[in-house]
Scaffold this motif. Structure first.
Motif, mmCIF file in Angstrom:
data_model
loop_
_atom_site.group_PDB
_atom_site.id
_atom_site.type_symbol
_atom_site.label_atom_id
_atom_site.label_comp_id
_atom_site.label_asym_id
_atom_site.label_seq_id
_atom_site.Cartn_x
_atom_site.Cartn_y
_atom_site.Cartn_z
ATOM 1 N N LEU A 55 0.824 -1.205 0.000
ATOM 2 C CA LEU A 55 0.000 0.000 0.000
ATOM 3 C C LEU A 55 0.861 1.260 0.000
ATOM 4 O O LEU A 55 0.579 2.208 -0.734
ATOM 5 C CB LEU A 55 -0.929 0.003 1.216
ATOM 6 N N ALA A 56 1.909 1.242 0.784
ATOM 7 C CA ALA A 56 2.760 2.434 0.924
ATOM 8 C C ALA A 56 3.475 2.793 -0.370
ATOM 9 O O ALA A 56 3.787 3.961 -0.606
ATOM 10 C CB ALA A 56 3.771 2.228 2.048
ATOM 11 N N THR A 57 3.740 1.823 -1.210
ATOM 12 C CA THR A 57 4.523 2.092 -2.422
ATOM 13 C C THR A 57 3.674 2.218 -3.680
ATOM 14 O O THR A 57 4.216 2.417 -4.761
ATOM 15 C CB THR A 57 5.574 0.990 -2.640
ATOM 16 N N SER A 58 2.353 2.132 -3.536
ATOM 17 C CA SER A 58 1.492 2.228 -4.706
ATOM 18 C C SER A 58 0.363 3.225 -4.470
ATOM 19 O O SER A 58 -0.671 2.883 -3.897
ATOM 20 C CB SER A 58 0.896 0.853 -5.052
ATOM 21 N N PRO A 59 0.550 4.461 -4.932
ATOM 22 C CA PRO A 59 -0.521 5.454 -4.785
ATOM 23 C C PRO A 59 -1.822 4.996 -5.440
ATOM 24 O O PRO A 59 -2.912 5.243 -4.911
ATOM 25 C CB PRO A 59 0.039 6.701 -5.475
ATOM 26 N N GLU A 60 -1.713 4.293 -6.570
ATOM 27 C CA GLU A 60 -2.906 3.796 -7.262
ATOM 28 C C GLU A 60 -3.658 2.798 -6.378
ATOM 29 O O GLU A 60 -4.884 2.864 -6.249
ATOM 30 C CB GLU A 60 -2.503 3.131 -8.578
ATOM 31 N N LEU A 61 -2.928 1.886 -5.744
ATOM 32 C CA LEU A 61 -3.573 0.922 -4.862
ATOM 33 C C LEU A 61 -4.158 1.609 -3.637
ATOM 34 O O LEU A 61 -5.236 1.228 -3.170
ATOM 35 C CB LEU A 61 -2.600 -0.179 -4.428
ATOM 36 N N ALA A 62 -3.492 2.637 -3.145
ATOM 37 C CA ALA A 62 -4.013 3.369 -1.985
ATOM 38 C C ALA A 62 -5.392 3.943 -2.286
ATOM 39 O O ALA A 62 -6.291 3.897 -1.447
ATOM 40 C CB ALA A 62 -3.036 4.470 -1.578
ATOM 41 N N VAL A 63 -5.570 4.453 -3.486
ATOM 42 C CA VAL A 63 -6.875 4.994 -3.888
ATOM 43 C C VAL A 63 -7.915 3.872 -3.945
ATOM 44 O O VAL A 63 -9.040 4.013 -3.462
ATOM 45 C CB VAL A 63 -6.769 5.730 -5.251
ATOM 46 N N ILE A 64 -7.531 2.744 -4.518
ATOM 47 C CA ILE A 64 -8.449 1.603 -4.611
ATOM 48 C C ILE A 64 -8.825 1.107 -3.221
ATOM 49 O O ILE A 64 -9.999 0.828 -2.940
ATOM 50 C CB ILE A 64 -7.822 0.464 -5.454
ATOM 51 N N VAL A 65 -7.849 1.004 -2.333
ATOM 52 C CA VAL A 65 -8.118 0.530 -0.979
ATOM 53 C C VAL A 65 -9.036 1.502 -0.246
ATOM 54 O O VAL A 65 -9.976 1.084 0.446
ATOM 55 C CB VAL A 65 -6.807 0.283 -0.204
ATOM 56 N N ALA A 66 -8.808 2.789 -0.418
ATOM 57 C CA ALA A 66 -9.676 3.778 0.232
ATOM 58 C C ALA A 66 -11.121 3.619 -0.249
ATOM 59 O O ALA A 66 -12.057 3.651 0.558
ATOM 60 C CB ALA A 66 -9.167 5.185 -0.036
ATOM 61 N N ARG A 67 -11.297 3.418 -1.555
ATOM 62 C CA ARG A 67 -12.655 3.215 -2.080
ATOM 63 C C ARG A 67 -13.212 1.855 -1.653
ATOM 64 O O ARG A 67 -14.385 1.733 -1.301
ATOM 65 C CB ARG A 67 -12.660 3.327 -3.601
ATOM 66 N N GLY A 68 -12.369 0.844 -1.698
ATOM 67 C CA GLY A 68 -12.796 -0.498 -1.314
ATOM 68 C C GLY A 68 -13.171 -0.593 0.145
ATOM 69 O O GLY A 68 -14.087 -1.342 0.507
ATOM 70 N N ASN A 69 -12.495 0.149 0.990
ATOM 71 C CA ASN A 69 -12.844 0.146 2.412
ATOM 72 C C ASN A 69 -14.257 0.665 2.640
ATOM 73 O O ASN A 69 -14.939 0.230 3.561
ATOM 74 C CB ASN A 69 -11.843 0.968 3.228
ATOM 75 N N LYS A 70 -14.683 1.572 1.777
ATOM 76 C CA LYS A 70 -16.057 2.075 1.882
ATOM 77 C C LYS A 70 -17.058 1.028 1.405
ATOM 78 O O LYS A 70 -18.111 0.842 2.014
ATOM 79 C CB LYS A 70 -16.204 3.369 1.093
ATOM 80 N N SER A 71 -16.735 0.361 0.275
ATOM 81 C CA SER A 71 -17.601 -0.715 -0.214
ATOM 82 C C SER A 71 -16.858 -1.547 -1.248
ATOM 83 O O SER A 71 -16.663 -1.106 -2.381
ATOM 84 C CB SER A 71 -18.896 -0.181 -0.820
ATOM 85 N N TYR A 72 -16.472 -2.720 -0.853
ATOM 86 C CA TYR A 72 -15.819 -3.674 -1.753
ATOM 87 C C TYR A 72 -16.746 -4.034 -2.909
ATOM 88 O O TYR A 72 -16.326 -4.117 -4.063
ATOM 89 C CB TYR A 72 -15.434 -4.917 -0.935
ATOM 90 N N ARG A 73 -18.010 -4.209 -2.616
ATOM 91 C CA ARG A 73 -18.974 -4.661 -3.627
ATOM 92 C C ARG A 73 -19.316 -3.584 -4.656
ATOM 93 O O ARG A 73 -19.871 -3.899 -5.706
ATOM 94 C CB ARG A 73 -20.238 -5.164 -2.943
#
Length: 160
Positions: A55-73
Motif C-alpha cells: 500500500l505504501a509504495t502504490s498510490p494507485e492501490l491506496a486509492v483503490i483501498v480507500a474506495r474499497g474500504n467504503k464498499s468492496y462490492r
C-alpha cells in the motif's frame, strides 16, 4: 578384580553415557525448536511488512483501498480484484500468525493481532470481503475472526 565386577562397571559407564547423550540431545532439540520458532515468526513478520509496503509504495492501490474500504462490492471488477488480493494478504498473514501462536506454541500474545483485526473490521469493505470469502479459511480461524468482530461490535457480527 573379577570379570563380574568389570562387567558391572562397564554397564554403569554405559548407563551414564546414555544419560549424558539424552541430556545433550534434549538440549539440541530445544535449541533447534527455538530457532525454528524464531524463523517462523520472522517470516510472518515479513508478511506483515509486505502487506504494508504494498500500500505504501502504490498510490494507485491506496486509492483503490480507500474506495474499497467504503464498499468492496461497489468497486469495478478490476479494482475489486486488487482490493481483494490486498485484503486476502491481510487475512492470510493473520491466519499464519495465529497458527504460529496457537498450534506451534510460539510465545506471543494474540492481543495485538486482535486489535489490528478489530480496526480493519471498522471498514465496510473489509466486512463485505470477509463475508464473501470466509469459506476459504479454516473453521477455527473463521470463528476466531468473527468472535473478534462480535466483541468489538456489541456482540453482533453484522456479517452475512
Amino acid at each position: 578384580m573379577n570379570w563380574e565386577a568389570i562387567g558391572a562397571a562397564g554397564e554403569i559407564l554405559a548407563a551414564i553415557a546414555v544419560v549424558v547423550t539424552l541430556i545433550y540431545l534434549a538440549k539440541q532439540i530445544r535449541q533447534n525448536s527455538q530457532a525454528v520458532q524464531i524463523s517462523a515468526l520472522r517470516d510472518t513478520t515479513e508478511h506483515w511488512h509486505r502487506w504494508s509496503e504494498v500500500l505504501a509504495t502504490s498510490p494507485e492501490l491506496a486509492v483503490i483501498v480507500a474506495r474499497g474500504n467504503k464498499s468492496y462490492r461497489q468497486l469495478p471488477e478490476s479494482e475489486a480484484m486488487r482490493y481483494g488480493a490486498y485484503v486476502q494478504m491481510f487475512f492470510d498473514s493473520a491466519e499464519s500468525y495465529r497458527s504460529l501462536v496457537l498450534e506451534h506454541a510460539v510465545q506471543k500474545n494474540l492481543h495485538v493481532l486482535e486489535s489490528i483485526v478489530a480496526r480493519r473490521f471498522r471498514e465496510t469493505g473489509f466486512q463485505e470481503w470477509w463475508s464473501d470469502n470466509r469459506a476459504d479459511y479454516e473453521a477455527g480461524f473463521v470463528t476466531w475472526i468473527e468472535g473478534i468482530h462480535a466483541r468489538h461490535n456489541g456482540g453482533e457480527t453484522g456479517l452475512e
